[in-house]
Motif scaffolding. Structure first.
Motif, PDB file in Angstrom:
ATOM      1  N   LEU A 106       0.747  -1.187   0.176  1.00 19.13           N
ATOM      2  CA  LEU A 106      -0.010   0.065   0.162  1.00 19.13           C
ATOM      3  C   LEU A 106       0.670   1.186   0.014  1.00 19.13           C
ATOM      4  O   LEU A 106       0.560   2.172  -0.724  1.00 19.13           O
ATOM      5  N   LEU A 129      -9.105   3.786   3.065  1.00 24.46           N
ATOM      6  CA  LEU A 129      -8.517   2.579   2.621  1.00 24.46           C
ATOM      7  C   LEU A 129      -8.702   1.645   3.659  1.00 24.46           C
ATOM      8  O   LEU A 129      -8.174   1.848   4.863  1.00 24.46           O
ATOM      9  N   PRO A 131      -8.014  -2.120   3.914  1.00 23.16           N
ATOM     10  CA  PRO A 131      -7.407  -3.533   3.547  1.00 23.16           C
ATOM     11  C   PRO A 131      -8.032  -4.616   4.065  1.00 23.16           C
ATOM     12  O   PRO A 131      -8.009  -4.795   5.443  1.00 23.16           O
TER      13      PRO A 131
END
Length: 413
Positions: A106, A129, A131
């Motif tokens: 990332l 974000l 994950p």
């Protein structure tokens, strides 16, 4: 081509590259360990966070990979500790390395942007974000309880100031750093909403004992004694942790009757499992005025309560690693309830830090957790900081009861 790719890969493992990535991760992770060991230096914490962001704006893509790798391990190594209770100790190092690689990739993608402005925007958007559904990585957290604020707009001010400083080459660029003053946290803690007559129960039951039938009776008796103590202390409500009763409470008729009887004199909130129509829920039980309301968890823990992958893969993983256990079911939306004349938002452990649970800026929240899955580790500290950040952002007073460290009332700045 193969030779070129191999040489390029080897460059990732050069000592200077790894060392700089590791060194930068110390700045981005120091705040967690400072709080964990009760070192409260707001100015130093703010400075360390600023330096961490400066590194993220300046590091090369290869160095950024290692910065993300080590930062993730410092923040989230504890995730792997839960595998102890599935007899999967051998997986712990692989899970830790896997977490590091995911965030390393990332960070590497963020560093791939060709202009610093794009990289700055990407850093500012990291917290959006998630994950594999995991949403605990929030750079603004580096400034929680520091001299600077932890709202998203304050993070953007700091990033903007550093970006301008890096882009401008003249001596006047130092003036850009003055922008950081706009993100100073001037307010103090607001304690006026934390004086409600509520008893928070803190338990310390090891996870390997919590679900052992041999310890069920003592645990139930411990909970009943805590409720009675709150009643003796003339509390209006008592809050027990997540899964305080380690059983499907709706099946325990006699125990339910006792709790309903007690609720005529004191409001009782406790965590326990709930089963219905072949589905299992991680739930909060609210006993009040001789009646019960059950509120289910909305957001499940990735790989702890659900596998955030397609159904066929999730089933395969559950069969292989979790003895065929099914994912928990969830409620469709958040639950609010009234208690002692106030409206509260219900939250259970992991979900208590999620943005969805703070939609509408609830004034009060009851959060219950079982942190013994991950202790001893920095997980309770990280969770507490996340709760404090959300409390600050949404002006929410959080009554947090845990099995494990750090039970208490969290009030906003």
């Amino acid at each position: 081509m193969l030779s070129f790719n191999m040489k390029n890969l080897i460059r990732y493992f050069s000592t200077p590259t790894i060392s700089l990535g590791f060194f930068s991760s110390l700045f981005s992770s120091a705040f967690i360990y400072m709080h964990h060991f009760n070192i409260h230096l707001p100015l130093l914490q703010a400075l360390l966070g600023i330096v961490a962001l400066w590194f993220w704006l300046k590091l090369s893509p290869k160095e950024m990979f290692w910065s993300g790798f080590f930062t993730a391990i410092f923040w989230f190594y504890w995730i792997a500790l839960s595998f102890r209770y599935y007899d999967l100790n051998w997986m712990i190092p692989f899970v830790i390395v896997g977490i590091g690689i995911i965030f390393g990739i990332l960070f590497r993608l963020i560093a791939a942007f060709p202009h610093i402005l794009l990289r700055a925007v990407a850093i500012g958007l990291i917290e959006y974000l998630h994950p594999l559904g995991f949403d605990w990585f929030r750079p603004a957290l580096m400034f929680t309880n520091s001299a600077l604020g932890d709202h998203i707009w304050q993070l953007w001010i700091i990033i903007s100031s550093l970006t301008i400083f890096i882009m401008i080459k003249q001596k006047t660029r130092y003036l850009a750093l003055l922008l950081i003053l706009l993100s100073i946290q001037y307010s103090t803690f607001n304690t006026q909403n934390s004086t409600l007559n509520i008893q928070l129960v803190n338990t310390n039951i090891d996870q390997d004992k919590k679900w052992d039938p041999r310890y069920l009776h003592p645990i139930v008796e411990l909970n009943m004694q805590a409720i009675q103590n709150a009643l003796n202390n003339k509390k209006k409500a008592v809050i027990l942790p997540e899964s305080a009763f380690p059983l499907f409470l709706n099946y325990e008729i006699e125990l339910m009757k006792k709790l309903l009887d007690l609720s005529n004199n004191i409001t009782i909130i406790t965590g326990a499992l709930y089963a219905e129509n072949g589905k299992s829920y991680n739930s909060t039980y609210l006993f009040k005025d001789g009646k019960v309301r059950v509120m289910h968890k909305v957001i499940l823990v990735p790989f702890g309560e659900e596998v955030p992958l397609p159904k066929w893969m999730a089933k395969w993983i559950n069969d292989l690693f979790f003895d065929g256990a099914s994912d928990y079911a969830t409620a469709r939306d958040v639950s609010d309830f009234k208690m002692i004349g106030k409206l509260f938002r219900n939250a259970i452990c992991y979900e208590a830090t999620s943005d969805k649970l703070f939609e509408g800026d609830p004034k009060y929240m009851v959060a219950i957790s079982n942190n013994k899955w991950f202790t001893p580790s920095i997980e309770p500290t990280l969770q507490h900081l996340l709760l404090q950040m959300q409390s600050n952002r949404h002006s929410t007073t959080i009554f947090h009861s845990t099995n494990g460290p750090i039970t208490g009332i969290i009030v906003p700045h």
